[in-house]
Design a protein around this motif. Structure first.
Motif, PDB file in Angstrom:
ATOM      1  N   HIS A   6      52.899 -50.731  36.114  1.00  0.00           N
ATOM      2  CA  HIS A   6      53.534 -50.631  34.807  1.00  0.00           C
ATOM      3  C   HIS A   6      52.697 -49.806  33.829  1.00  0.00           C
ATOM      4  CE1 HIS A   6      56.525 -53.699  35.827  1.00  0.00           C
ATOM      5  NE2 HIS A   6      55.527 -54.356  36.426  1.00  0.00           N
ATOM      6  N   ARG A   7      53.386 -48.905  33.125  1.00  0.00           N
ATOM      7  CA  ARG A   7      52.805 -48.126  32.022  1.00  0.00           C
ATOM      8  C   ARG A   7      53.755 -48.185  30.840  1.00  0.00           C
ATOM      9  NH1 ARG A   7      49.404 -43.143  33.118  1.00  0.00           N
ATOM     10  NH2 ARG A   7      48.372 -43.495  35.115  1.00  0.00           N
ATOM     11  N   LEU A   8      53.221 -48.363  29.654  1.00  0.00           N
ATOM     12  CA  LEU A   8      53.996 -48.347  28.426  1.00  0.00           C
ATOM     13  C   LEU A   8      53.448 -47.266  27.514  1.00  0.00           C
ATOM     14  CD1 LEU A   8      54.227 -52.179  27.652  1.00  0.00           C
ATOM     15  CD2 LEU A   8      55.904 -50.765  28.858  1.00  0.00           C
ATOM     16  N   SER A   9      54.327 -46.564  26.834  1.00  0.00           N
ATOM     17  CA  SER A   9      53.874 -45.538  25.883  1.00  0.00           C
ATOM     18  C   SER A   9      54.782 -45.515  24.668  1.00  0.00           C
ATOM     19  CB  SER A   9      53.843 -44.154  26.546  1.00  0.00           C
ATOM     20  OG  SER A   9      55.141 -43.740  26.920  1.00  0.00           O
ATOM     21  N   LEU A  10      54.199 -45.143  23.561  1.00  0.00           N
ATOM     22  CA  LEU A  10      54.923 -45.029  22.298  1.00  0.00           C
ATOM     23  C   LEU A  10      54.431 -43.791  21.583  1.00  0.00           C
ATOM     24  CD1 LEU A  10      56.892 -46.302  20.192  1.00  0.00           C
ATOM     25  CD2 LEU A  10      54.883 -47.449  19.213  1.00  0.00           C
ATOM     26  N   MET A  11      55.353 -42.961  21.125  1.00  0.00           N
ATOM     27  CA  MET A  11      54.953 -41.762  20.380  1.00  0.00           C
ATOM     28  C   MET A  11      55.902 -41.543  19.216  1.00  0.00           C
ATOM     29  SD  MET A  11      57.380 -39.165  20.787  1.00  0.00           S
ATOM     30  CE  MET A  11      56.456 -37.657  20.715  1.00  0.00           C
ATOM     31  N   THR A  12      55.399 -40.831  18.217  1.00  0.00           N
ATOM     32  CA  THR A  12      56.209 -40.479  17.055  1.00  0.00           C
ATOM     33  C   THR A  12      55.754 -39.126  16.530  1.00  0.00           C
ATOM     34  OG1 THR A  12      56.971 -41.175  14.862  1.00  0.00           O
ATOM     35  CG2 THR A  12      54.685 -41.659  15.431  1.00  0.00           C
ATOM     36  N   PHE A  13      56.678 -38.398  15.947  1.00  0.00           N
ATOM     37  CA  PHE A  13      56.320 -37.116  15.339  1.00  0.00           C
ATOM     38  C   PHE A  13      57.317 -36.796  14.235  1.00  0.00           C
ATOM     39  CE2 PHE A  13      59.410 -35.867  18.544  1.00  0.00           C
ATOM     40  CZ  PHE A  13      60.144 -34.887  17.917  1.00  0.00           C
ATOM     41  N   GLY A  14      56.952 -35.861  13.399  1.00  0.00           N
ATOM     42  CA  GLY A  14      57.813 -35.392  12.323  1.00  0.00           C
ATOM     43  C   GLY A  14      57.177 -34.204  11.637  1.00  0.00           C
ATOM     44  N   ALA A  15      57.971 -33.472  10.885  1.00  0.00           N
ATOM     45  CA  ALA A  15      57.462 -32.275  10.217  1.00  0.00           C
ATOM     46  C   ALA A  15      58.241 -32.028   8.924  1.00  0.00           C
ATOM     47  CB  ALA A  15      57.564 -31.050  11.130  1.00  0.00           C
ATOM     48  N   PRO A  16      57.858 -32.686   7.821  1.00  0.00           N
ATOM     49  CA  PRO A  16      58.506 -32.391   6.532  1.00  0.00           C
ATOM     50  C   PRO A  16      58.306 -30.917   6.170  1.00  0.00           C
ATOM     51  CG  PRO A  16      57.138 -34.369   6.412  1.00  0.00           C
ATOM     52  CD  PRO A  16      56.810 -33.709   7.703  1.00  0.00           C
ATOM     53  N   THR A  17      59.403 -30.221   5.953  1.00  0.00           N
ATOM     54  CA  THR A  17      59.341 -28.772   5.760  1.00  0.00           C
ATOM     55  C   THR A  17      60.235 -28.339   4.613  1.00  0.00           C
ATOM     56  OG1 THR A  17      58.896 -28.383   8.113  1.00  0.00           O
ATOM     57  CG2 THR A  17      59.766 -26.520   6.857  1.00  0.00           C
ATOM     58  N   SER A  18      59.751 -27.392   3.853  1.00  0.00           N
ATOM     59  CA  SER A  18      60.544 -26.719   2.825  1.00  0.00           C
ATOM     60  C   SER A  18      60.328 -25.223   3.001  1.00  0.00           C
ATOM     61  CB  SER A  18      60.115 -27.165   1.423  1.00  0.00           C
ATOM     62  OG  SER A  18      60.874 -26.500   0.436  1.00  0.00           O
ATOM     63  N   ARG A  19      61.418 -24.490   3.184  1.00  0.00           N
ATOM     64  CA  ARG A  19      61.287 -23.048   3.425  1.00  0.00           C
ATOM     65  C   ARG A  19      62.466 -22.308   2.812  1.00  0.00           C
ATOM     66  NH1 ARG A  19      64.542 -21.689   7.957  1.00  0.00           N
ATOM     67  NH2 ARG A  19      65.298 -23.532   9.078  1.00  0.00           N
ATOM     68  N   ALA A  20      62.199 -21.119   2.352  1.00  0.00           N
ATOM     69  CA  ALA A  20      63.230 -20.279   1.737  1.00  0.00           C
ATOM     70  C   ALA A  20      63.877 -19.395   2.796  1.00  0.00           C
ATOM     71  CB  ALA A  20      62.630 -19.433   0.629  1.00  0.00           C
ATOM     72  N   GLN A  21      65.160 -19.132   2.634  1.00  0.00           N
ATOM     73  CA  GLN A  21      65.908 -18.370   3.622  1.00  0.00           C
ATOM     74  C   GLN A  21      66.113 -16.926   3.198  1.00  0.00           C
ATOM     75  OE1 GLN A  21      69.303 -21.297   3.947  1.00  0.00           O
ATOM     76  NE2 GLN A  21      69.012 -20.847   6.103  1.00  0.00           N
ATOM     77  N   SER A  22      66.536 -16.128   4.185  1.00  0.00           N
ATOM     78  CA  SER A  22      66.937 -14.747   3.938  1.00  0.00           C
ATOM     79  C   SER A  22      68.362 -14.567   4.443  1.00  0.00           C
ATOM     80  CB  SER A  22      65.995 -13.777   4.649  1.00  0.00           C
ATOM     81  OG  SER A  22      65.984 -14.026   6.039  1.00  0.00           O
ATOM     82  N   ALA A  23      68.953 -13.419   4.153  1.00  0.00           N
ATOM     83  CA  ALA A  23      70.368 -13.211   4.463  1.00  0.00           C
ATOM     84  C   ALA A  23      70.594 -11.896   5.179  1.00  0.00           C
ATOM     85  CB  ALA A  23      71.193 -13.238   3.181  1.00  0.00           C
ATOM     86  N   ALA A  24      71.656 -11.865   5.971  1.00  0.00           N
ATOM     87  CA  ALA A  24      72.154 -10.597   6.489  1.00  0.00           C
ATOM     88  C   ALA A  24      72.911  -9.893   5.360  1.00  0.00           C
ATOM     89  CB  ALA A  24      73.081 -10.845   7.665  1.00  0.00           C
ATOM     90  N   VAL A  25      72.753  -8.576   5.254  1.00  0.00           N
ATOM     91  CA  VAL A  25      73.445  -7.804   4.224  1.00  0.00           C
ATOM     92  C   VAL A  25      74.024  -6.542   4.849  1.00  0.00           C
ATOM     93  CG1 VAL A  25      72.014  -8.683   2.346  1.00  0.00           C
ATOM     94  CG2 VAL A  25      71.336  -6.596   3.512  1.00  0.00           C
ATOM     95  N   THR A  26      74.856  -5.832   4.095  1.00  0.00           N
ATOM     96  CA  THR A  26      75.481  -4.613   4.593  1.00  0.00           C
ATOM     97  C   THR A  26      74.473  -3.463   4.610  1.00  0.00           C
ATOM     98  OG1 THR A  26      76.212  -3.923   2.393  1.00  0.00           O
ATOM     99  CG2 THR A  26      77.694  -5.354   3.648  1.00  0.00           C
ATOM    100  N   GLN A  27      74.807  -2.445   5.375  1.00  0.00           N
ATOM    101  CA  GLN A  27      73.909  -1.287   5.453  1.00  0.00           C
ATOM    102  C   GLN A  27      73.771  -0.609   4.097  1.00  0.00           C
ATOM    103  OE1 GLN A  27      72.114  -0.530   8.267  1.00  0.00           O
ATOM    104  NE2 GLN A  27      71.028   0.759   6.797  1.00  0.00           N
ATOM    105  N   GLU A  28      74.824  -0.625   3.295  1.00  0.00           N
ATOM    106  CA  GLU A  28      74.738  -0.048   1.954  1.00  0.00           C
ATOM    107  C   GLU A  28      73.622  -0.706   1.148  1.00  0.00           C
ATOM    108  OE1 GLU A  28      77.369   0.450  -2.181  1.00  0.00           O
ATOM    109  OE2 GLU A  28      78.061  -0.855  -0.548  1.00  0.00           O
ATOM    110  N   VAL A  29      73.514  -2.016   1.240  1.00  0.00           N
ATOM    111  CA  VAL A  29      72.497  -2.734   0.474  1.00  0.00           C
ATOM    112  C   VAL A  29      71.106  -2.411   0.992  1.00  0.00           C
ATOM    113  CG1 VAL A  29      71.655  -5.016  -0.153  1.00  0.00           C
ATOM    114  CG2 VAL A  29      74.106  -4.556  -0.132  1.00  0.00           C
ATOM    115  N   TYR A  30      70.936  -2.382   2.319  1.00  0.00           N
ATOM    116  CA  TYR A  30      69.631  -2.002   2.874  1.00  0.00           C
ATOM    117  C   TYR A  30      69.226  -0.615   2.396  1.00  0.00           C
ATOM    118  CZ  TYR A  30      69.357  -5.923   6.202  1.00  0.00           C
ATOM    119  OH  TYR A  30      69.251  -7.155   6.787  1.00  0.00           O
ATOM    120  N   ASP A  31      70.186   0.316   2.388  1.00  0.00           N
ATOM    121  CA  ASP A  31      69.879   1.684   1.969  1.00  0.00           C
ATOM    122  C   ASP A  31      69.523   1.738   0.486  1.00  0.00           C
ATOM    123  OD1 ASP A  31      70.385   2.529   4.532  1.00  0.00           O
ATOM    124  OD2 ASP A  31      72.449   3.156   4.117  1.00  0.00           O
TER     125      ASP A  31
END
Length: 938
Positions: free
Chosen positions: A298-323
């Protein structure tokens, strides 16, 4: 008496002649130091035999039967070693010294690269449902999988063109795929690469010992505390990618004399501004694992994990905007507020997870492994909302120079003054125009407060929550019935509750927000039913933190049971398995939407439950041509319940499932040739998969109907076919060349049925707004969508890499890799391929309206270099790794994007250019980027 003695001697002699006296032995050493490695598990796969190396690194197998087999050596902190053998009758094989390579040397560059890029591809925007990415990360012993997981990842490559839902990910034998949409959230690891490094990989539909398997393969991550080598590791890294700095630390006790083992790990990632403009990153990750060996059973194991995260996003845009912006890193989501950058799209996520395992070794032949997991995913994303006010997005089509051209056919009908003015503002980088003007939004609300304090805010920031609570049980029983036959059987149970709602994140200086549908209110201001987001709380005033707009849960129960047999014969391995899966899900509305009430459909309360029972069968065979060559075949036939997240036409407002919703039918097969010699190793594979009756969903705002549309497809048939190959050639003791590539054809095989449903506002089949509630009841439109022969958008369908690897016994390593990508197609918008559009537009208009764009092909060049330095008589080590991506700074590679679903409805008066007034939006591959990591182990 003499006759009896003579007979006994003859029998003994005969037994000796026919006895199997073959043996295999060797000595395991560290490649760099030459020191023997003790306590290492050495296995003969087909004979199901294992031994442990002695103090001097030696191992030996005796009394072996003849035939082909595979030797594997698994040692903590070392790369998995595999070697094919052909054992002759009465043959004594001496493999001599077998040198193992430190796993940190092999994996550090690739794993860091994948985890860094992965989270940028998981933004859950309205139009990016097809922008998923999947990995079998950690598959370092398969040349092709290694390239597919790491080298191809910048192009959003998916194995065999499958969506990520085709792969299953387990942690300690417990499945944690999202049961609502079928995907696994890799970002929940939060940069804890070292804690999640130990993996078992099953490619495609091959047989698995810990689960039945899945179409695109399965990964089991072992986080039991005893799996980590004793010691402490700390590292700091710099990157110019999603984040700038990362710090990690891991401590493990190893298995102690008292039977306990503990492992702890932590990671922190930060960026004030990532490689894309206006993106910050702030994430902390933790991991704790404890294991107790009670006795040999017999073997017993217990694990826990987590990652509180805050991050800003980016967007896809049209080629006109990139230019206009002059940069592939342009991001419309941010703007300056009081001199500081503020992003309107901020993801907040936290996925606390706990897993309990009981490993029961019944006897030498039987095992029972049971895992119980709990997972609570908190995921939300913010966005700007506005009411009775101009759209504040800087890349909104009316805010761009191109909008001034009302008709290319009539150049005189152009406001050149406004065109030149807007163009100059962009070229001169006036951030009040090119980015979100936060100060203007506040001022608009302040003016409203002064004129009408009880009015609904002009602008606000809302937060869209998609939370998930999940409880999972998996148990697998294994029995080595004989040397030739093994039995595996298991069950899985999963209960999930998806919780979806919006809250007020920031009123931007306004007094309040009134919870009505602005699109319906525009045309039905006097109808107090249609305009309400919650009829039970009409005209409700909401402020910071309050729920509004929509609120519903999705309850899902899923159970499965499987049984599998594996036969290990001299020249063949044969496996077959069967599984049955039961799925039920039910929408539970917590608000009663006025548009649903008007249409006479259910919105509030528990809706109709849907039930599905799905059988699955698989078969596999391996022909052992010799100790160096193998041929295998795998086949799968199954049905799959549709995912709850794609089963409803507009789940945020009503309990209406897709018309013609069916179980998916899957038929898949692959043929593999595998070869291993002292110089060359690799795999060649051909595969074919047919999936029938899939469902898909897309959301977009339609300017013609002036409402947000949910567009779902049902009865979708797809075919995935192609070849994949990976070959590694050892040039000498230091250099090797690896070639990997795939060519596939993944496409839609039929025309699907599409249902357009207005989530906000109302629409009619005629394209006009309804004028009465009776007309509003006909708001859902179902019609044929011409999807046949369109391409599946899951990354390039032609990809290849050529790598030159260098390794020196003094622990220097380097590589340079050239990657090529082609046959990459943009995701299409179903609204542009509907029957009604094809019937109402001219031939030229159809060409502008309904073309799926093939993206430009190209090359990317990557390299890495590293060094491991041993200190203090080899008790400590320093690991330095530098990874350089896109060395040639190729900024012309489009990785993906989407065709806009919105269509101009006024083409008959404004010409062909108006049909495609809403052009495609793109994501570009990052230019030159790097990752530098320094690790210290003691």
């Amino acid at each position: 008496m003499n006759q009896k003695l003579w007979l006994l001697m003859m029998l003994f002699f005969s037994a000796s002649v026919f006895a199997q006296k073959s043996s295999v032995k060797g000595v395991i050493i560290d490649l760099e130091t030459g020191n023997p490695i003790s306590g290492v598990k050495v296995s003969l796969k087909d004979k199901n035999l294992s031994v442990v190396s002695s103090k001097d690194g030696a191992f030996v197998f005796k009394n072996l039967s003849s035939g082909a087999d595979e030797l594997s050596i698994l040692a903590s902190t070392y790369q998995l070693y595999r070697q094919s053998l052909l054992i002759g009758k009465n043959e004594k094989i001496n493999l001599g010294n077998i040198a193992l390579i430190k796993a940190a040397v092999v994996m550090s560059k690739q794993e860091e690269s994948t985890q860094l890029f992965d989270e940028s591809m998981m933004d859950d925007d309205d139009n990016t449902s097809t922008q998923s990415s999947s990995y079998l990360s950690g598959a370092s012993d398969d040349v092709y999988l290694k390239a597919a997981s790491y080298n191809f990842s910048p192009m959003r490559f998916n194995l065999r063109g499958y969506d990520q839902s085709a792969q299953s990910t387990y942690i300690n034998g417990v499945n944690f795929n999202d049961q609502e949409r079928g995907r696994f959230n890799y970002s929940s690891f939060g940069g804890l690469n070292d804690a999640f490094r130990n993996k078992d990989i099953v490619n495609g539909i091959e047989s698995s010992s810990f689960t039945y398997g899945d179409l695109g393969g399965v990964t089991n991550i072992n986080t039991r505390a005893s799996a980590y080598a004793a010691g402490t590791k700390a590292a700091i890294a710099y990157s110019n990618r999603s984040y700038t700095l990362r710090g990690t630390a891991t401590y493990a006790t190893g298995l102690m004399n008292n039977g306990w083992a503990f492992t702890a790990s932590a990671a922190y990632r930060w960026a004030n501004n990532g490689i894309v403009d206006g993106t910050f990153y702030n994430s902390f990750g933790y991991f704790l694992s404890a294991e107790k060996v009670i006795n040999e059973h017999h073997r017993l194991s217990l694990m826990t994990f987590g990652a509180p995260t805050s991050r800003a996003q980016s967007a896809a845009v049209t080629q006109e905007v990139y230019d206009l912006a002059g940069s592939i890193y342009y991001n419309p989501y941010w703007g300056y507020q009081d001199g500081e950058k503020r992003n309107s799209r901020v993801v907040k996520s936290y996925d606390p997870t706990a897993i309990f395992n009981w490993d029961f070794k019944i006897n030498e032949k039987q095992d029972l492994k049971t895992g119980l997991g709990f997972h609570y995913s908190n995921y939300s994303n913010s966005a700007i909302g506005f009411y009775n006010a101009p759209d504040p997005r800087p890349d909104y089509y009316r805010n761009l120079p191109s909008y001034q051209f009302t008709s290319q056919a009539d150049p005189g009908n152009v406001d050149m003054g406004m065109f030149n003015f807007i163009t100059d503002q962009w070229k001169n980088n006036n951030t009040n125009v090119t980015q979100v003007d936060w100060n203007a939004l506040y001022q608009a609300n302040y003016r409203l407060n002064a004129s009408d304090p009880k009015a609904s805010a002009k602008y606000m920031v809302e937060r869209r929550h998609n939370n998930l609570m999940q409880s999972t049980l998996n148990s697998v029983y294994s029995n080595r019935i004989s040397k030739k036959l093994k039995l595996d059987a298991g069950i899985g149970l999963n209960y999930s509750r998806g919780m979806h709602y919006k809250t007020v994140d920031d009123l931007l200086g306004a007094n309040q927000w009134i919870d009505i549908d602005q699109f319906s209110e525009r045309d039905f201001a006097n109808d107090q039913t249609i305009i309400q987001n919650d009829v039970r709380n009409p005209n409700r005033v909401v402020k910071d933190g309050d729920k509004f707009g929509y609120d519903y849960n999705m309850n899902i129960i899923k159970g499965n049971a499987f049984v599998a047999n594996t036969w290990n014969l001299n020249m063949f391995d044969i496996n077959y398995a069967a599984q049955v899966t039961y799925t039920t899900f039910q929408r539970d509305g917590l608000m009663e939407n006025g548009r649903a009430v008007t249409q006479g459909v259910k919105s509030y309360g528990k809706g109709k439950s849907m039930y599905f029972l799905d059988p699955s069968f698989k078969f596999g065979a391996v022909y052992k041509i010799s100790g160096h060559h193998r041929l295998s075949f795998n086949a799968l036939a199954e049905t799959r319940a549709p995912y709850a997240g794609y089963a409803y036409v507009a789940p945020r407002i009503k309990d209406t499932r897709i018309k013609g919703l069916k179980q998916e039918k899957v038929f898949s097969g692959d043929l593999n040739y595998m070869f291993t010699t002292s110089v060359v190793q690799g795999r060649l594979t051909g595969f074919y998969t047919y999936v029938a009756d899939e469902t898909e969903s897309l959301g977009y705002y339609d300017d013609g109907y002036r409402t947000f549309i949910n567009h779902t497809l049902s009865g979708v048939d797809k075919a995935y076919r192609g070849v994949e190959a990976g070959i590694n050639v050892k040039l000498n003791s230091s250099f090797s060349v690896a070639l990997a590539g795939t060519y596939s054809d993944c496409r839609y095989m039929n025309n699907a049925m599409g249902t357009m449903s207005a989530e906000s506002g109302i629409m009619l089949e005629t394209g006009e707004l309804p004028t009465t509630p009776d007309e509003a009841r006909r708001a859902d439109i179902t019609e044929l969508v011409y999807t046949k022969d369109l391409k599946v958008n899951n990354g390039p369908q032609l990809a290849g890499s050529l790598s030159l690897d260098y390794f020196h016994p003094k622990m220097w390593f380097a590589d340079i890799t050239l990657n090529y990508f082609d046959n990459n197609y943009l995701s299409f918008a179903p609204s542009r391929f509907t029957r009604s559009n094809y019937e109402s537009y001219s031939k030229e208009e159809k060409r502008a309206l309904g073309v799926q764009e093939k993206l430009k092909n190209g090359f990317l060049l990557d390299a890495s270099v590293g060094k491991v330095v041993y200190l203090n008589h080899r008790k400590q080590s320093l690991n330095i790794n530098i990874s350089l991506s896109n060395l040639l700074n190729n900024t012309d590679m489009i990785t993906g994007g989407y065709q806009q679903g919105r269509i101009s409805r006024d083409s008959k008066t404004k010409g062909i250019d108006s049909v495609n007034k809403f052009p495609n939006k793109y994501y570009y591959a990052w230019g030159f980027n790097c990752f530098v990591n320094i690790g210290y182990k003691f």
